[in-house]
Design an enzyme around this catalytic site. Structure first.
Site, PDB file in Angstrom:
ATOM      1  N   MET A   1      19.434   9.120  31.886  1.00 18.19           N
ATOM      2  CA  MET A   1      20.795   9.669  31.954  1.00 18.19           C
ATOM      3  C   MET A   1      21.139   9.990  33.414  1.00 18.19           C
ATOM      4  O   MET A   1      22.003  10.825  33.684  1.00 18.19           O
ATOM      5  CB  MET A   1      20.908  10.912  31.079  1.00 18.19           C
TER       6      MET A   1
ATOM      7  N   GLY B   1      10.094  12.622  38.065  1.00 19.03           N
ATOM      8  CA  GLY B   1       9.648  12.202  36.728  1.00 19.03           C
ATOM      9  C   GLY B   1      10.199  10.824  36.381  1.00 19.03           C
ATOM     10  O   GLY B   1       9.462   9.943  35.909  1.00 19.03           O
ATOM     11  N   HIS B   2      11.510  10.639  36.618  1.00 14.10           N
ATOM     12  CA  HIS B   2      12.100   9.314  36.348  1.00 14.10           C
ATOM     13  C   HIS B   2      11.462   8.247  37.232  1.00 14.10           C
ATOM     14  O   HIS B   2      11.209   7.122  36.786  1.00 14.10           O
ATOM     15  CB  HIS B   2      13.603   9.309  36.661  1.00 14.10           C
TER      16      HIS B   2
ATOM     17  N   GLY C   1       8.929   9.002  29.049  1.00 16.79           N
ATOM     18  CA  GLY C   1       8.033  10.039  29.554  1.00 16.79           C
ATOM     19  C   GLY C   1       7.484  10.910  28.429  1.00 16.79           C
ATOM     20  O   GLY C   1       8.163  11.143  27.426  1.00 16.79           O
TER      21      GLY C   1
ATOM     22  N   GLN D   1      10.795  13.090  21.421  1.00 20.38           N
ATOM     23  CA  GLN D   1      11.662  11.908  21.620  1.00 20.38           C
ATOM     24  C   GLN D   1      10.824  10.629  21.651  1.00 20.38           C
ATOM     25  O   GLN D   1      11.179   9.617  21.051  1.00 20.38           O
ATOM     26  CB  GLN D   1      12.439  12.065  22.930  1.00 20.38           C
TER      27      GLN D   1
ATOM     28  N   SER E   1      15.898  17.484  34.971  1.00 18.47           N
ATOM     29  CA  SER E   1      17.211  17.634  35.623  1.00 18.47           C
ATOM     30  C   SER E   1      17.730  19.052  35.429  1.00 18.47           C
ATOM     31  O   SER E   1      18.497  19.555  36.244  1.00 18.47           O
ATOM     32  CB  SER E   1      18.205  16.645  35.029  1.00 18.47           C
ATOM     33  N   ARG E   2      17.324  19.693  34.330  1.00 13.53           N
ATOM     34  CA  ARG E   2      17.845  21.034  34.030  1.00 13.53           C
ATOM     35  C   ARG E   2      17.172  22.116  34.876  1.00 13.53           C
ATOM     36  O   ARG E   2      17.645  23.249  34.901  1.00 13.53           O
ATOM     37  CB  ARG E   2      17.713  21.337  32.542  1.00 13.53           C
TER      38      ARG E   2
HETATM   39  O1  PAF Z   1      15.362  11.115  27.951  1.00  7.04           O
HETATM   40  C1  PAF Z   1      16.539  10.818  28.256  1.00  7.04           C
HETATM   41  O2  PAF Z   1      16.936  10.865  29.420  1.00  7.04           O
HETATM   42  C2  PAF Z   1      17.517  10.410  27.169  1.00  7.04           C
HETATM   43  O3  PAF Z   1      17.300  11.126  25.999  1.00  7.04           O
HETATM   44  C3  PAF Z   1      17.528   8.899  26.899  1.00  7.04           C
HETATM   45  C4  PAF Z   1      16.180   8.411  26.367  1.00  7.04           C
HETATM   46  C5  PAF Z   1      17.886   8.151  28.160  1.00  7.04           C
HETATM   47  C6  PAF Z   1      18.584   8.574  25.828  1.00  7.04           C
HETATM   48  O4  PAF Z   1      19.859   8.956  26.237  1.00  7.04           O
END
Ligand code: PAF
Length: 291
Positions: free
Chosen positions: A43, A49-50, A160, A166, A199-200
């Site tokens: 997002m 992390g990303h 991640g 998730q 991000s938060r």
């Molecule tokens: O983890 C995230 O950033 C979001 O939940 C994802 C997997 C991109 C779905 O919008």
């Protein structure tokens, strides 16, 4: 590395596509050239992390696609959709430096067109934990991840372990719907004091930031006690007391669960996962550890 990136990373800007047709054409080209393709769904507001997910994608496949889409369906009306951090220029700079090949940045009106009526409910690992506080959340995540996977059709998609539930929801959905992508999970990237990158975290004041780091420490201690044979109910209770004493305003859950189904466990076992969600002022923090 077999199937991995053949070229050296350079600072060339990645191609940007906004429509599904352009995404499919670009990915089909990669496949025609004999390259495996890895997708990293994000997002935006990219942090370390990303970038670890992007680096893993680059190791696993010769072509990396990153999607940036702040998905409205995974936010409840009272949540932080409007305030969610967005910095497209900075994201693109980081992705160029990481040697990403393609960035997919769809717009909301294309992802959820007029009359959009389909949503995915993943029971099993999607039940409980996050869903208790955010019942809309995994329906939104599963729906958008399913769309992104079908739009891109990557060989591999990277997620991640920070968002552990998730990850299990995505794995279950991919298996249940025969989506032809392998899911690659990457360990949580942490700040020097143990706080999981998110991000938060930017929402936290310096004082809150100090308290936030205690979450990982308390999870770590609780996991160590459980590993050492501590009784689950007693150790979870002790962990909750520590979280309250550390200064968190609320604890949504601290739970020991099966690492795949996320069914709560009353006894520690191999593959178990300790998961927590806490609140600090208006910010919700989640973290987890393997037992
Ligand atoms: O983890 C995230 O950033 C979001 O939940 C994802 C997997 C991109 C779905 O919008």
């Amino acid at each position: 590395m077999p199937g991995g990136r053949a070229k050296a990373h350079d600072q060339t800007s990645p191609a940007i596509v906004r429509s599904v047709a352009d995404l499919r054409e670009a990915v089909a080209g990669f496949h025609r050239d004999g390259h495996r393709v890895a997708l990293v769904p994000t997002m935006g507001a990219l942090h370390a992390g990303h970038m670890a997910l992007v680096a893993a994608a680059g190791e696993a496949a010769a072509r990396t696609v990153v999607s940036i889409f702040v998905n409205p369906t995974q936010f409840a009306p009272a949540e932080d959709l409007a305030a969610y951090p967005r910095d497209e220029a900075d994201d693109l700079k980081k992705l160029a430096a990481a040697g990403v090949d393609l960035v997919f940045m769809p717009v909301v009106a294309d992802m959820y067109g007029e009359g959009f009526a389909t949503s995915l409910n993943v029971a099993g690992p999607g039940a409980g934990l996050e869903s208790a506080a955010r019942p809309h959340f995994f329906t939104g995540v599963a729906t958008v991840v399913c769309k992104l996977l079908l739009q891109c059709l990557p060989d591999i998609a990277v997620f991640g372990e920070k968002d552990y539930q998730q990850l299990q929801v995505v794995r279950r959905m991919v298996r249940d719907l025969d989506i032809p992508s392998d899911i690659l999970a990457i360990p949580t990237v942490r700040e020097a004091d143990g706080l999981a990158c998110s991000s938060r975290n930017d929402y936290l004041s310096p004082e809150e930031r100090t308290i936030a780091a205690r979450l990982h420490e308390i999870l770590h201690d609780t996991a160590a006690r459980l590993r050492g044979g501590g009784a689950v109910i007693a150790e979870i209770e002790r962990g909750m007391i520590s979280l309250r004493e550390a200064g968190f305003d609320g604890i949504d859950y601290l739970a020991l669960c099966d690492g795949e189904s996320l069914t709560p466990l009353s006894e520690a076992k191999e593959g178990a996962r300790l998961l927590a969600a806490v609140r600090l002022s208006g910010t919700r923090l989640i973290d987890n550890l393997a037992l």
